[in-house]
Design a protein around this motif. Structure first.
Motif, PDB file in Angstrom:
ATOM      1  N   VAL A 169       0.844  -1.184   0.000  1.00 48.81           N
ATOM      2  CA  VAL A 169       0.000   0.000   0.000  1.00 48.81           C
ATOM      3  C   VAL A 169       0.886   1.244   0.000  1.00 48.81           C
ATOM      4  O   VAL A 169       2.105   1.151   0.142  1.00 48.81           O
ATOM      5  N   HIS A 170       0.255   2.434  -0.142  1.00 51.64           N
ATOM      6  CA  HIS A 170       1.019   3.647  -0.418  1.00 51.64           C
ATOM      7  C   HIS A 170       1.072   4.648   0.725  1.00 51.64           C
ATOM      8  O   HIS A 170       1.571   5.758   0.542  1.00 51.64           O
ATOM      9  N   SER A 171       0.561   4.294   1.890  1.00 54.59           N
ATOM     10  CA  SER A 171       0.675   5.191   3.045  1.00 54.59           C
ATOM     11  C   SER A 171       0.470   4.397   4.323  1.00 54.59           C
ATOM     12  O   SER A 171      -0.109   3.296   4.313  1.00 54.59           O
ATOM     13  N   ALA A 172       0.907   4.977   5.437  1.00 57.89           N
ATOM     14  CA  ALA A 172       0.741   4.313   6.730  1.00 57.89           C
ATOM     15  C   ALA A 172      -0.736   4.156   7.083  1.00 57.89           C
ATOM     16  O   ALA A 172      -1.143   3.141   7.663  1.00 57.89           O
ATOM     17  N   GLN A 173      -1.534   5.158   6.729  1.00 58.44           N
ATOM     18  CA  GLN A 173      -2.970   5.081   7.013  1.00 58.44           C
ATOM     19  C   GLN A 173      -3.613   3.921   6.256  1.00 58.44           C
ATOM     20  O   GLN A 173      -4.442   3.171   6.791  1.00 58.44           O
ATOM     21  N   GLN A 174      -3.206   3.742   4.980  1.00 62.67           N
ATOM     22  CA  GLN A 174      -3.735   2.639   4.186  1.00 62.67           C
ATOM     23  C   GLN A 174      -3.254   1.293   4.722  1.00 62.67           C
ATOM     24  O   GLN A 174      -3.985   0.301   4.703  1.00 62.67           O
ATOM     25  N   ALA A 175      -2.026   1.260   5.226  1.00 61.38           N
ATOM     26  CA  ALA A 175      -1.508   0.029   5.808  1.00 61.38           C
ATOM     27  C   ALA A 175      -2.335  -0.393   7.021  1.00 61.38           C
ATOM     28  O   ALA A 175      -2.670  -1.572   7.188  1.00 61.38           O
TER      29      ALA A 175
END
Length: 364
Positions: free
Chosen positions: A151-157
């Motif tokens: 994924v492309h961000s910590a929030q998405q992770a």
């Protein structure tokens, strides 16, 4: 390593197709054998209210591309999975949950036999910005079926881990993957007089906050705006809002997909690109603006603020806050600021970002 990427490519348009194609090229340059499995029919037309394909490629198409997948042929999904059993890695490029039934069919075809390919979901968005009731169960099922997700961000992770706690999730920022402007980078002229003109570029959807920008624009004088891109739900509501705010003479609407050849002229006439997003994961538009020598006015949604240097090459504000955006516009147009910020713009060096991206994708 023998790798199959499953995702959109030319003649499909937009950032997802560009990214899938660039990823294939980059993996080959790194010494891997790559096949790109694309679509002949990705979505039913009623689910995508716009043109899905283009007639001329933007960038260099990947030569080893198969275009056999169709949303209406489940038997083809399973056959594709069976054909990919000899690969080492299969990457499913997830742009929308609408793709997931086909991806589950491919996963079924791959089977669970020992020594089979590693299956990774490359999620541009773990869940859509504007969600349907079926989005969560579909994405949860896909993530549980894979061996990992990128994924492309910590929030998405964190969102992916919440949906499928046992699935390994890796994070890497989305690297620049859009074609370079014809003739190379735009020449920056630090002492150029501002045109008092702003640009909103790309697909117009509610989460991108165009309505917030229009309300902010109504609070400042003598600044015009071009809105260039496809309108997801039609243009009439936007036209009505423009009229109600008294902005008819100051806002130009250019509905429809913008071909790559037309992009440099749009940016050349703008003092700044405005990204008034309510929510965001990752966007190529910051990189695109900098590639054309144009500063960015953006909200702190998602990863946008990670790429804009406040007071150096752009201005930041709070998402879904017309007052904050109005303040940002006023700060941008303070005497001397447009030229100073333009002078601070530098094209992004994509190479280290891609190196990290491939490392994460290929790690176990």
């Amino acid at each position: 390593m023998k790798i199959a990427i499953v995702g959109p490519a030319f003649p499909y348009k937009g950032g997802g197709a560009h990214h899938t194609t660039e990823l294939a090229h980059r993996l080959v340059a790194a010494g891997h054998e790559v096949t790109l499995e694309s679509w002949k029919a990705q979505y039913p037309s009623f689910l995508y209210p716009g043109e899905q394909t283009i007639s001329r490629p933007e960038g260099v198409p990947y030569p080893d591309t198969r275009r056999t997948l169709a949303w209406y042929r489940p038997d083809g999904w399973i056959r594709t999975g069976r054909r990919l059993r000899s690969f080492d890695l299969v990457v499913l490029v997830v742009l929308s949950p609408v793709q997931i039934p086909a991806y589950l069919g491919i996963a079924y075809g791959l089977g669970h036999k020992a020594g089979g390919p590693r299956l990774v979901a490359l999620c541009h968005n773990v869940l859509p910005h504007e969600r349907k009731p079926y989005d969560v169960p579909l994405m949860r099922r896909l993530l549980r079926r894979t061996d990992g997700a990128l994924v492309h961000s910590a929030q998405q992770a964190q969102l992916a881990r919440d949906l499928a706690p046992g699935t390994p999730v890796l994070t890497a920022g989305l690297p620049a993957h859009l074609p370079t402007p014809p003739g190379g980078h735009r020449i920056v002229v630090p002492d150029a007089e501002p045109a008092n003109h702003l640009l909103f570029f790309g697909m117009v959807r509610p989460y991108k906050g165009l309505d917030v920008l229009l309300r902010s624009l109504a609070e400042i004088d003598d600044v015009t705006l071009t809105v260039a891109g496809e309108f997801w739900g039609g243009v009439e509501d936007t036209r009505a809002l423009i009229s109600s705010l008294g902005l008819d003479s100051r806002v130009e609407l250019r509905p429809g997909y913008v071909p790559a050849d037309d992009v440099p002229k749009l940016f050349a006439g703008a003092d700044a690109l405005v990204l008034p997003y309510r929510t965001a994961t990752a966007s190529q538009n910051v990189f695109m603006a900098y590639e054309h020598g144009v500063p960015v006015i953006a909200t702190r949604a998602g990863t946008l603020a990670d790429h804009v240097r406040e007071g150096v090459d752009g201005v930041l504000c709070e998402p879904d806050d017309a007052e904050s955006l109005t303040d940002a516009l006023k700060r941008f147009y303070a005497p001397g600021e447009p030229a100073r910020l333009r002078a601070g713009v530098k094209p992004v060096d994509a190479e280290p970002h891609w190196e990290l991206y491939l490392d994460q994708l290929l790690s176990r």
